[in-house]
Design an enzyme around this catalytic site. Sequence first.
Site, PDB file in Angstrom:
ATOM      1  N   GLU A   1      20.405   1.114 -41.862  1.00 25.65           N
ATOM      2  CA  GLU A   1      20.719   0.991 -40.427  1.00 25.65           C
ATOM      3  C   GLU A   1      20.102   2.153 -39.647  1.00 25.65           C
ATOM      4  OE1 GLU A   1      24.963   0.461 -40.831  1.00 25.65           O
ATOM      5  OE2 GLU A   1      24.592  -1.514 -41.711  1.00 25.65           O
TER       6      GLU A   1
ATOM      7  N   GLY B   1      26.173  -6.386 -45.154  1.00 28.26           N
ATOM      8  CA  GLY B   1      26.893  -7.080 -44.091  1.00 28.26           C
ATOM      9  C   GLY B   1      26.622  -8.572 -44.030  1.00 28.26           C
TER      10      GLY B   1
ATOM     11  N   ASN C   1      32.091   3.645 -46.371  1.00 34.80           N
ATOM     12  CA  ASN C   1      31.268   3.922 -45.181  1.00 34.80           C
ATOM     13  C   ASN C   1      31.824   3.071 -44.041  1.00 34.80           C
ATOM     14  OD1 ASN C   1      29.355   4.246 -43.218  1.00 34.80           O
ATOM     15  ND2 ASN C   1      27.693   3.236 -44.331  1.00 34.80           N
TER      16      ASN C   1
ATOM     17  N   HIS D   1      20.087   5.630 -44.776  1.00 32.52           N
ATOM     18  CA  HIS D   1      20.722   4.305 -44.735  1.00 32.52           C
ATOM     19  C   HIS D   1      19.817   3.342 -43.955  1.00 32.52           C
ATOM     20  CE1 HIS D   1      23.567   1.095 -43.921  1.00 32.52           C
ATOM     21  NE2 HIS D   1      24.341   1.604 -44.877  1.00 32.52           N
TER      22      HIS D   1
ATOM     23  N   GLU E   1      20.805  -0.084 -51.907  1.00 31.54           N
ATOM     24  CA  GLU E   1      21.414  -1.033 -50.970  1.00 31.54           C
ATOM     25  C   GLU E   1      20.338  -2.004 -50.486  1.00 31.54           C
ATOM     26  OE1 GLU E   1      25.254   0.518 -49.065  1.00 31.54           O
ATOM     27  OE2 GLU E   1      23.626   1.213 -47.832  1.00 31.54           O
TER      28      GLU E   1
ATOM     29  N   SER F   1      27.711  -5.749 -49.500  1.00 38.63           N
ATOM     30  CA  SER F   1      28.746  -6.785 -49.641  1.00 38.63           C
ATOM     31  C   SER F   1      29.593  -6.613 -50.909  1.00 38.63           C
ATOM     32  CB  SER F   1      28.123  -8.184 -49.574  1.00 38.63           C
ATOM     33  OG  SER F   1      27.471  -8.362 -48.337  1.00 38.63           O
TER      34      SER F   1
ATOM     35  N   LYS G   1      30.992   3.144 -41.030  1.00 36.58           N
ATOM     36  CA  LYS G   1      30.001   2.919 -39.961  1.00 36.58           C
ATOM     37  C   LYS G   1      30.656   3.265 -38.618  1.00 36.58           C
ATOM     38  CE  LYS G   1      27.759  -0.281 -43.038  1.00 36.58           C
ATOM     39  NZ  LYS G   1      26.936  -1.436 -43.252  1.00 36.58           N
TER      40      LYS G   1
HETATM   41  P1  13P Z   1      28.732  -3.970 -46.409  1.00 30.87           P
HETATM   42  O1  13P Z   1      29.639  -3.603 -47.565  1.00 30.87           O
HETATM   43  O2  13P Z   1      29.488  -4.301 -45.161  1.00 30.87           O
HETATM   44  O3  13P Z   1      27.742  -5.021 -46.807  1.00 30.87           O
HETATM   45  O4  13P Z   1      27.894  -2.668 -46.047  1.00 30.87           O
HETATM   46  C1  13P Z   1      27.207  -2.000 -47.061  1.00 30.87           C
HETATM   47  C2  13P Z   1      26.726  -0.704 -46.554  1.00 30.87           C
HETATM   48  O5  13P Z   1      25.821  -0.647 -45.731  1.00 30.87           O
HETATM   49  C3  13P Z   1      27.373   0.517 -47.045  1.00 30.87           C
HETATM   50  O6  13P Z   1      26.679   1.657 -46.678  1.00 30.87           O
END
Ligand code: 13P
Length: 259
Positions: free
Chosen positions: A105, A181, A13, A103, A175, A220, A15
């Site tokens: 976010e 992150g 992903n 997600h 997640e 992560s 983003k």
């Molecule tokens: P990170 O791997 O940067 O923590 O992000 C995870 C994520 O949100 C994948 O969709």
Amino acid sequence: MKPVHRKPCVIANWKMHGSRQMLEIWLKQYVSGLPEENPVEVVLCPPAVYLSEARLYLNQLAKKGRIQLGAQNSYAEMTGAFTGEISPSMIREMGCHYVLAGHSERRQIFSEDDTLIARKVWAAYHADLTPIICVGETTEERNQGKTLEVICRQLAAVLPEEQLRLDPRVMVAYEPVWAIGTGLTATPLQAEEVHVAIREWLAARNRKVANEARLLYGGSVKPGNVKALLMQPNIDGVLVGSASLNAQEFLSICMACRQ
Ligand code: 13P
């Protein structure tokens, strides 16, 4: 030993990261670094504007079967006056088979609620996409001992019972919000506990779906922690954010997922 039908899956992903140049370099490095036999299903979810270019590169590289494409988001309708949105049927037309839904976010930054996510999930299934349904608790919810309650509530809100009766294509990504992150990862046992709860929740509705559903962990994920996560009986793959931006690092994660 995990059932063979639950092929390990690694999803990148990106983003809102990347560029046309990065896409070209990343795909070349990824494809050239992958061995002939790849028992892992790999899906790239770049920003939507790069999907058709990614499709063209993969056709040129003539090894397109080694990586599938997915989208990070899609709307709840197939067509209409929804300025700025992209429909699941358009995403399917770009050659995608997957789309992320729910997600954290999208929930937190774009205020997507369960009602909208449920509509998006339903529309994605109707467009012949597999939605990757993301669920996860916040730090406060974990500290209050509410993790499993939150996960089951999120699942019930967005995964239609009718879907569970009809179609075995169910994919869920756990997640934890506190692990995204942040560099903090759920321990393999913390993640497995939630994955067991998700599988039990599915099994209570459809045993076959529960047995076939692939459950991913995200938050992560790095080359150094992926193997221990994948060794858990109910973790079938990973959803990778920041570590997917570097092709070599992402390849190391894919290689670690080979059983
Ligand atoms: P990170 O791997 O940067 O923590 O992000 C995870 C994520 O949100 C994948 O969709």
